[in-house]
Design a protein around this motif. Sequence first.
Motif, PDB file in Angstrom:
ATOM      1  N   SER A  21       0.842  -1.216   0.000  1.00 57.29           N
ATOM      2  CA  SER A  21       0.000   0.000   0.000  1.00 57.29           C
ATOM      3  C   SER A  21       0.869   1.255   0.000  1.00 57.29           C
ATOM      4  O   SER A  21       0.605   2.212  -0.736  1.00 57.29           O
ATOM      5  N   ARG A  25       1.514   4.213  -3.035  1.00 61.12           N
ATOM      6  CA  ARG A  25       1.254   5.627  -2.717  1.00 61.12           C
ATOM      7  C   ARG A  25       2.517   6.474  -2.904  1.00 61.12           C
ATOM      8  O   ARG A  25       2.447   7.643  -3.293  1.00 61.12           O
ATOM      9  N   THR A  93      -5.654  -1.633  -6.320  1.00 62.79           N
ATOM     10  CA  THR A  93      -5.191  -0.416  -5.646  1.00 62.79           C
ATOM     11  C   THR A  93      -4.811   0.635  -6.685  1.00 62.79           C
ATOM     12  O   THR A  93      -5.191   1.801  -6.575  1.00 62.79           O
ATOM     13  N   SER A 165     -13.220   1.274   2.804  1.00 60.34           N
ATOM     14  CA  SER A 165     -12.205   0.973   1.798  1.00 60.34           C
ATOM     15  C   SER A 165     -11.193   2.101   1.696  1.00 60.34           C
ATOM     16  O   SER A 165     -11.540   3.240   1.370  1.00 60.34           O
ATOM     17  N   ALA A 166      -9.934   1.766   1.955  1.00 63.41           N
ATOM     18  CA  ALA A 166      -8.876   2.776   1.867  1.00 63.41           C
ATOM     19  C   ALA A 166      -8.646   3.195   0.419  1.00 63.41           C
ATOM     20  O   ALA A 166      -8.177   4.306   0.163  1.00 63.41           O
ATOM     21  N   GLN A 167      -8.986   2.317  -0.505  1.00 62.57           N
ATOM     22  CA  GLN A 167      -8.807   2.674  -1.921  1.00 62.57           C
ATOM     23  C   GLN A 167      -9.801   3.748  -2.315  1.00 62.57           C
ATOM     24  O   GLN A 167      -9.449   4.734  -2.983  1.00 62.57           O
ATOM     25  N   ASP A 316      -7.004  -8.593   4.205  1.00 58.58           N
ATOM     26  CA  ASP A 316      -6.181  -9.401   3.292  1.00 58.58           C
ATOM     27  C   ASP A 316      -5.609 -10.648   3.975  1.00 58.58           C
ATOM     28  O   ASP A 316      -5.103 -11.551   3.310  1.00 58.58           O
ATOM     29  N   LYS A 343     -12.419  -9.544  -3.879  1.00 56.69           N
ATOM     30  CA  LYS A 343     -10.968  -9.313  -3.951  1.00 56.69           C
ATOM     31  C   LYS A 343     -10.445  -9.939  -5.258  1.00 56.69           C
ATOM     32  O   LYS A 343     -11.225 -10.186  -6.160  1.00 56.69           O
TER      33      LYS A 343
HETATM   34  C1  S3P Z   1      -5.543  -1.431  -0.021  1.00 58.75           C
HETATM   35  C2  S3P Z   1      -6.775  -1.452   0.571  1.00 58.75           C
HETATM   36  C3  S3P Z   1      -7.565  -2.690   0.751  1.00 58.75           C
HETATM   37  C4  S3P Z   1      -6.697  -3.930   0.610  1.00 58.75           C
HETATM   38  C5  S3P Z   1      -5.807  -3.862  -0.585  1.00 58.75           C
HETATM   39  C6  S3P Z   1      -4.880  -2.657  -0.489  1.00 58.75           C
HETATM   40  C7  S3P Z   1      -4.861  -0.124  -0.182  1.00 58.75           C
HETATM   41  O1  S3P Z   1      -8.581  -2.742  -0.225  1.00 58.75           O
HETATM   42  O2  S3P Z   1      -7.512  -5.079   0.539  1.00 58.75           O
HETATM   43  O3  S3P Z   1      -5.022  -5.030  -0.684  1.00 58.75           O
HETATM   44  O4  S3P Z   1      -3.649  -0.100  -0.468  1.00 58.75           O
HETATM   45  O5  S3P Z   1      -5.524   0.905  -0.006  1.00 58.75           O
HETATM   46  P1  S3P Z   1      -9.995  -1.983  -0.049  1.00 58.75           P
HETATM   47  O6  S3P Z   1      -9.727  -0.524  -0.053  1.00 58.75           O
HETATM   48  O7  S3P Z   1     -10.800  -2.412  -1.235  1.00 58.75           O
HETATM   49  O8  S3P Z   1     -10.553  -2.479   1.239  1.00 58.75           O
END
Ligand code: S3P
Length: 431
Positions: A21, A25, A93, A165-167, A316, A343
């Motif tokens: 991640s 970024r 991502t 979701s961080a994405q 994950d 996923k």
């Molecule tokens: C990630 C967020 C997660 C994670 C992915 C990486 C990221 O997904 O499962 O492997 O780097 O922001 P989601 O944002 O869909 O939960």
Amino acid sequence: MKLMHVTSPLKGSVNIPGDKSISHRSIMFGAIAEGTTTIHGFLKSADCLSTIGCFRDMGIEIEEDGDTVLVHGKGLNGLSAPDHVLDCGNSGTTTRIISGILAGQTFETTLNGDNSIQKRPMRRVIEPLQEMGADIESVRDNGCAPLKIRPAKLHGTHITTNVASAQVKSAVLLAGLYADSETTLTEPALSRNHTEIMLKAFGADLTPGTEENPTVSIRPGKTLTAREINVPGDISSAAYFIGAGLIVPDSEVLIKNVGINPTRDGILTVFRAMGADITEENVREEAGEKTADLLVRFSNLKGTEIGGSVIPKLIDELPLIAVAATQAEGTTVIKDAAELKVKESDRIELTVKNLKAMGADIEATDDGMIIHGPTPLHHASIDTAKDHRIAMSFAVASLINDDVQPTDIQNSACVSISYPEFFRDLDSLKR
Ligand code: S3P
């Protein structure tokens, strides 16, 4: 790949490669910052290389020297129009986060990726970005990639998401850099906060959310400035050695350089609740992220219930946790984890199918799984659907296969998505 069970405890140490991640970024933020960002410990896996490829295609010079990467940023408005479709490979991502940057550009782009990417849900980024005024569409109108993004004026607004979701959060925050006023986003539970930590360090005017109030806000108008970044090791990669150390009798494994950001450490919370012996050593900070070495010893695990706000902190790791739960005394219930179905593969279906094939007592539910343990595991042929996390979870299961036939991990090369040297590192712990 055919893997035999181990006949002696796992011993020794592994150095965990950089966080996926944070690596993604670093490239993205470095590209839209002014000056040269130096990244140490960058994860050179297929997913992160997809991100590098996309920014090179938009005119950013990126130099690679081992795991040090230099990104020659051109500022918020310095990207140039690519002359072909941006290829995100297998990386959700890349696809989701980058769309927030692209929504604010003065040129049109199309994002696409492999077969798996073309099935992953993208409405979760399309809709909030449209709320901000973005011109973004699913080309086949099926809510998936390819995505076409055209120039548009973005407006600050308040977004409420129904998935932690961080994405999605990151896409909205990046679009917020290009909006005409403040953007805020409230998520149902706090998801990983690397974007907040890093954007602030690059100079963005951002107020992060908290566990109690998961609302983040960002105000446009600041330029981002290049930085030096030491990427901590990825806890999602460390997870396989944590699980292996816990279930192979008499093992003792030192897992070095693990990022233990509290929004990512759910696996530690859950394994400790199951009775795991995990000690944090040499606790320090890298790139604003809590980092430690983890000493893991074989433990007699007991079943537990996993659900609610811990889920985004270990999403994950759930296939690996399910593998370990087959060795725990009693019942483990995993719930509130329907996200697993969307996923890189349907991870509920594949985890259950493959663990059943190995002899586990496990059933799928709508939003998770229920595992009764302990049960011995036998050899089987493992269908990974080219999902890296399924392949690595079942490589761990193979260690305790109780018969003389090897476990066959199909398409095991998919580990290169997040951890190219995984099998080498796993081998290094075998005696
Ligand atoms: C990630 C967020 C997660 C994670 C992915 C990486 C990221 O997904 O499962 O492997 O780097 O922001 P989601 O944002 O869909 O939960």
